[in-house]
Design a protein around this motif. Structure first.
Motif, PDB file in Angstrom:
ATOM      1  N   VAL A 252       0.630  -1.026  -0.101  1.00  0.00           N
ATOM      2  CA  VAL A 252       0.023   0.008   0.094  1.00  0.00           C
ATOM      3  C   VAL A 252       0.917   1.293   0.068  1.00  0.00           C
ATOM      4  CG1 VAL A 252      -1.969  -1.237   1.113  1.00  0.00           C
ATOM      5  CG2 VAL A 252       0.050   0.091   2.613  1.00  0.00           C
TER       6      VAL A 252
ATOM      7  N   HIS B  66      -3.215   5.305   5.018  1.00  0.00           N
ATOM      8  CA  HIS B  66      -3.211   3.897   4.781  1.00  0.00           C
ATOM      9  C   HIS B  66      -2.445   3.307   5.937  1.00  0.00           C
ATOM     10  CE1 HIS B  66      -3.308   3.203  -0.078  1.00  0.00           C
ATOM     11  NE2 HIS B  66      -4.535   3.922   0.527  1.00  0.00           N
TER      12      HIS B  66
ATOM     13  N   ALA C  25      -6.214  -5.360   1.773  1.00  0.00           N
ATOM     14  CA  ALA C  25      -5.283  -5.329   3.108  1.00  0.00           C
ATOM     15  C   ALA C  25      -6.127  -5.943   4.019  1.00  0.00           C
ATOM     16  CB  ALA C  25      -5.213  -3.915   3.479  1.00  0.00           C
TER      17      ALA C  25
ATOM     18  N   MET D 166      -8.388  -0.798  -1.777  1.00  0.00           N
ATOM     19  CA  MET D 166      -7.225  -1.112  -0.870  1.00  0.00           C
ATOM     20  C   MET D 166      -7.822  -1.857   0.493  1.00  0.00           C
ATOM     21  SD  MET D 166      -6.161   0.372   2.158  1.00  0.00           S
ATOM     22  CE  MET D 166      -4.931   0.170   3.126  1.00  0.00           C
TER      23      MET D 166
ATOM     24  N   LEU E 129       4.398  -0.657   3.181  1.00  0.00           N
ATOM     25  CA  LEU E 129       3.871   0.417   2.934  1.00  0.00           C
ATOM     26  C   LEU E 129       5.141   1.372   1.992  1.00  0.00           C
ATOM     27  CD1 LEU E 129       1.560   2.398   5.268  1.00  0.00           C
ATOM     28  CD2 LEU E 129       3.434   3.637   3.913  1.00  0.00           C
TER      29      LEU E 129
ATOM     30  N   ALA F  77      -2.412  -3.303  -3.834  1.00  0.00           N
ATOM     31  CA  ALA F  77      -3.724  -2.419  -3.501  1.00  0.00           C
ATOM     32  C   ALA F  77      -3.267  -1.083  -4.041  1.00  0.00           C
ATOM     33  CB  ALA F  77      -3.889  -2.140  -2.129  1.00  0.00           C
TER      34      ALA F  77
ATOM     35  N   THR G  71      -7.631  -4.772  -6.679  1.00  0.00           N
ATOM     36  CA  THR G  71      -6.600  -5.565  -6.198  1.00  0.00           C
ATOM     37  C   THR G  71      -6.907  -6.551  -7.122  1.00  0.00           C
ATOM     38  OG1 THR G  71      -8.636  -6.562  -5.194  1.00  0.00           O
ATOM     39  CG2 THR G  71      -7.275  -5.241  -3.668  1.00  0.00           C
TER      40      THR G  71
ATOM     41  N   LYS H 203       4.211   1.386  -6.285  1.00  0.00           N
ATOM     42  CA  LYS H 203       3.614  -0.086  -6.046  1.00  0.00           C
ATOM     43  C   LYS H 203       3.550  -1.209  -7.145  1.00  0.00           C
ATOM     44  CE  LYS H 203      -0.151   1.667  -4.493  1.00  0.00           C
ATOM     45  NZ  LYS H 203      -0.006   3.020  -4.627  1.00  0.00           N
TER      46      LYS H 203
ATOM     47  N   GLY I 270      -3.405   2.978  -4.787  1.00  0.00           N
ATOM     48  CA  GLY I 270      -3.238   3.975  -3.867  1.00  0.00           C
ATOM     49  C   GLY I 270      -4.289   5.280  -4.266  1.00  0.00           C
TER      50      GLY I 270
END
Lengths: 610, 268
Positions: free
Chosen positions: A20, A135, A112, A108, A120, A98, A81, A27, A100
């Motif tokens: 995340v 997040h 998660a 997200m 992160l 995930a 996702t 990511k 952002g």
């Protein structure tokens, strides 16, 4: 993504990882790099993507490996996702990628909530941003406590140790303020592959683990078999002569012979068998995370939503509790509106009683005096449910201490139950009810047998409305109608209870005001319900507290609230609303109630098998 | 408990949620390994019974032994089998030479919609998996479709803590994916452990060819393989595979976004 079929021996268990961070902090690039550097891509996959990039006139990026959807590539953001598999020498991983972008918080959260560890990402060049904090906060709310922070794009800041350490101290302070401790901070360049799978020479000042080394240090989440036994009833099956109570063991262990209590109804039973199909041997035990089914030595009426526990390890049962909640709904969470709370397999209408603290999750600023919760924000608040629910505090037992809120048709909020501060009166009454139910001398005739003979379940019908709207008339008419249809109906007038059972309390006594008369009325009702009757009663005004007490005393029998009023009903606590003109026509009004009772399967008809 | 138990427990949980929340449900059975494993899981979830009908969409171009196997299994397992077919399109001569995507849409997607309308199903259980191809990777366990069967993959419901979307506006139907989290290898390992009878098209023939994914005869290619039984397939997948599972499926290769286009319109 997909197609990475060449990860060999994917047979062992996978660690679920989520990545995340703020939009564009890298990511997808990190994921692409992890796949590539662990040799987890199928032959020709990179060439295939390079080919597409060329056709679309774009420079190849690792992120494109993941962006399998056309629209996604057009917008340059990961929408949703997706799951990607890779492995290290130690074990197998599935990454939940995930996104952002702020709009996609619910995706997200989806990613998660299903993960057991998290990376992160923070862009070294941009530093800590809005989503970095949001997040972080949500990981905490989701109960995810294995988090490592990856400071990406170190190549853009000349691999400067100072930049790294500044971000590290700023974000550490933030995490501390919300009670999270990061496992480590890792400076990397996902694009160039520095400190992902291997160390390069650019950052000799960094002595910590690479990303892969960090991942291998994370611990696998094990099902909470060490906690007290909890199995929310998912369904009850009767495909053959067995009556199987099915559900998933959320925590603890179960053995044949265990004495169980079902909450909130307080019914009890002893486990006779644990059922299973196509197994070598019938099991005699079950533990957390297993989807099972069992039979009891005696048939009791239990249904979806009840929570089975051992008799000496009861859950909390309450209709008021404090929660931490994040909101993903398009419209605000507000007081005065009814939402559906889904907790384990329980579904119940609820309202917000009080906003204790509303927080902007991107800054952690408290929004003072704000009496609503906006999308993407977080709050501490008190909820009140229409019926009591069985739960544990999240800190004690995560799987039975978390819930979602549904607004209309959509899951809009996720929350954890932090504290339980019931009104002391309600709490006292509940304890009394529990004591009563546990020690109740049972009749040899079962409730199901009575229902079968009577053609209906026992229920209490409460008709409320202002004086002079025709309650008494309607109640009498309803009693007669049901009686003539061969149902066991009985009109229990409150005045009659007061004249006899409560003759010692007169208006002016403290007991008159503190609910003692209501308690006595409820207990008398309970006896009639135990005898299998449809009890009808009236009251001058709908009083939520009184109604709650009566419901509690009547449990597990249903209480049907009929309101005679021309005011629109918003609270959702009323089952049938009759307008004043409707109520005047007692024949039609009784008919309406009659059909409602049939729809609710309270009147089942004679010779109906339950 | 091992990883297959974990997968099984999660799938059973989802099947039971589906059965409790939606009364008029059907399970799609392609005769392939995935949906056959799913039917097996249903019997586990419901203690030997499969309480929902199994729908097979017969394009008429299926490999003949698939139909034989289908009827045999339906009888042995006591399944309520419903066969759907887009007769109108077939009468009008629809086939893959008119374009693979056009053909898939007419015979599979439209064929499915016809059965659903006729039987009034409001939900469909499908054996798709995230690792099959990119679009499926984005799916939810409980995934709504609007009245035109379209999938709004940009605005999907959140799924957390196994609380699924179970309430809908009228006209919406639901697709439920109980084995979404399994991989191809997981499926074969499970078949191996549970000894589930699987159609022999998956096993290598005399010429050293086997099917890895099943579909219509004209559009499904066999792969080179020596794997003659389930154990050998598990070994093959563990050690040798460098190509994707659906590489034998011609419609996927039609264009870059073929699967996404098909699925947005209601393809399974």
């Amino acid at each position: 993504m997909n197609d990475n079929g060449n990860v060999p021996t994917l047979s062992s268990r996978q660690m679920k990882l989520v990545i995340v961070g703020h939009v564009d902090h890298g990511k997808s690039t990190l994921v692409g790099r992890l796949l590539s550097d662990t040799g987890s891509l199928p032959e020709g996959k990179i060439d295939f993507i390079k080919d597409i990039c060329e056709r679309q006139g774009k420079v190849f990026e690792f992120a494109f490996l993941l962006d399998a959807l056309e629209e996604e590539q057009d917008q340059g953001i990961t929408i949703d996702t997706s799951q990607i598999f890779f492995k290290t020498r130690k074990r197998h991983y599935v990454i939940i990628d995930a996104p952002g972008h702020k709009e996609f918080l619910k995706n997200m959260v989806t990613g998660a909530a299903n993960a057991e560890s998290a990376l992160l990402l923070i862009d070294a060049h941009e530093g800590v941003q809005e989503q970095s904090r949001r997040h972080g906060y949500i990981l905490k709310l989701l109960g995810l406590n294995q988090v490592a922070v990856v400071v990406n794009k170190m190549d853009l800041v000349g691999y400067d140790a100072e930049v790294f350490s500044k971000i590290k101290s700023e974000y550490t302070a933030f995490l501390e303020s919300i009670g999270v401790q990061a496992e480590d901070f890792i400076p990397v360049s996902a694009k160039l592959g520095t400190n992902i799978a291997k160390r390069e020479d650019e950052m000799p000042w960094y002595k910590g683990p690479t990303v892969l080394e960090m991942l291998d240090r994370f611990e696998e989440k094990v099902p909470p078999s060490h906690l007290p036994f909890r199995m929310p009833v998912q369904d009850v099956y009767k495909f053959d002569e067995r009556r199987i109570i099915a559900g998933r063991v959320e925590s603890g262990r179960l053995k044949v012979g265990d004495r169980l209590t079902f909450s909130p109804s307080n019914k009890k039973g002893v486990v006779k068998t644990i059922e299973a199909w196509s197994v070598a041997e019938q099991p005699t035990e079950a533990s957390a995370s297993q989807s099972i089914g069992f039979t009891l030595d005696e048939q009791i009426f239990t249904e979806r939503g009840e929570v089975a526990t051992r008799v000496d390890e009861l859950p909390i049962v309450s209709s008021t509790f404090d929660v931490n909640l994040f909101w993903m709904g398009k419209r605000h969470l507000e007081k005065g509106r009814t939402y559906t709370l889904k907790l384990t397999t329980q579904e119940v209408a609820c309202e917000v009683v009080e906003f204790k603290k509303v927080i902007d999750a991107s800054t952690l600023e408290t929004l003072a005096d704000q009496n609503f919760l906006a999308k993407n924000d977080v709050a501490e608040l008190t909820l009140k449910t229409k019926r009591p629910v069985a739960f544990d505090l999240f800190g004690t037992s995560a799987t039975t201490g978390r819930f979602v809120l549904v607004d209309e048709f959509d899951v809009c909020g996720g929350g954890i139950i932090t504290t339980y501060t019931p009104s002391s009166k309600e709490d006292k009454l509940r304890d009394e009810v529990r004591f009563r139910d546990f020690n109740w001398v049972k009749s040899g005739v079962k409730a199901e047998e009575r229902s079968y003979r009577n053609g209906h379940r026992a229920a209490l019908i409460l008709i409320s409305g202002d004086s002079g709207v025709g309650k008494a008339n309607l109640a009498r008419h309803l009693e007669e109608k049901l009686f003539k249809l061969n149902f066991q109906s009985y009109l229990l007038d409150r005045r009659n209870v007061r004249l006899g059972v409560s003759v010692d309390i007169t208006e002016g006594d403290p007991e008159f005001y503190d609910g003692e008369t209501v308690r006595r009325f409820g207990e008398v009702t309970k006896l009639f319900l135990d005898a299998g009757h449809v009890v009808i009663s009236t009251s001058n005004a709908f009083n939520q507290d009184q109604d709650g007490d009566i419901r509690l005393l009547a449990e597990p029998h249903p209480v049907i609230d009929i309101a005679i009023t021309d005011q629109p009903q918003t609270s959702g606590a009323v089952d049938v609303t009759l307008s004043l003109p409707e109520a005047k026509n007692e024949v039609e009004a009784a008919n309406k109630i009659y059909h409602y009772l049939k729809d609710q399967k309270i009147l089942t008809g004679h010779n109906y098998s339950i | 408990m091992d990883h297959l138990d974990d997968l099984e427990n999660q799938s059973i949980f989802i099947l039971r949620e589906a059965y409790k929340n939606f009364k008029n449900l059907a399970m799609l059975w392609s005769i392939g390994k995935d949906s056959t494993v799913m039917a097996w899981l249903a019997r586990k979830a419901f203690f030997g019974y499969c309480p929902m009908p199994l729908v097979h969409i017969d394009t008429s171009y299926k490999i003949p032994s698939m139909i034989e196997y289908r009827d045999k299994m339906a009888k042995e397992w006591g399944l309520n089998l419903v066969v759907g077919q887009n007769k109108k399109a077939l009468d009008e001569g629809m086939n893959h030479e008119m374009g693979r995507l056009v053909c898939c849409e007419a015979l599979k997607t439209q064929g499915l919609q016809n059965v659903m309308e006729e039987k009034g199903y409001t939900g469909l259980i499908l054996g798709i998996r995230r690792d099959e191809e990119g679009t499926r990777a984005k799916e939810r366990y409980f995934s709504p479709r609007d009245k035109n069967f379209e999938w709004d993959f940009k605005d999907q419901p959140p799924e957390l803590w196994d609380q699924f979307k179970t309430t809908f506006k009228e006209g919406t139907h639901i697709r439920i994916h109980p084995i979404l989290h399994w991989t191809e290898l997981n499926v074969w390992e499970y078949i191996q452990r549970e000894k589930i009878p699987i159609i022999d098209l998956y096993f290598a023939n005399e010429e050293g060819k086997r099917y890895r994914s099943l579909g219509c005869a004209p559009c499904t290619g066999a792969i080179d393989s020596k794997a003659k039984n389930v154990d050998e397939i598990v070994d093959e997948l563990k050690n040798n595979t460098t190509t994707s599972e659906r590489s034998g499926r011609a419609q996927d290769q039609e264009d870059t976004y073929a699967m996404q286009k098909l699925r947005a319109k209601g393809y399974m």
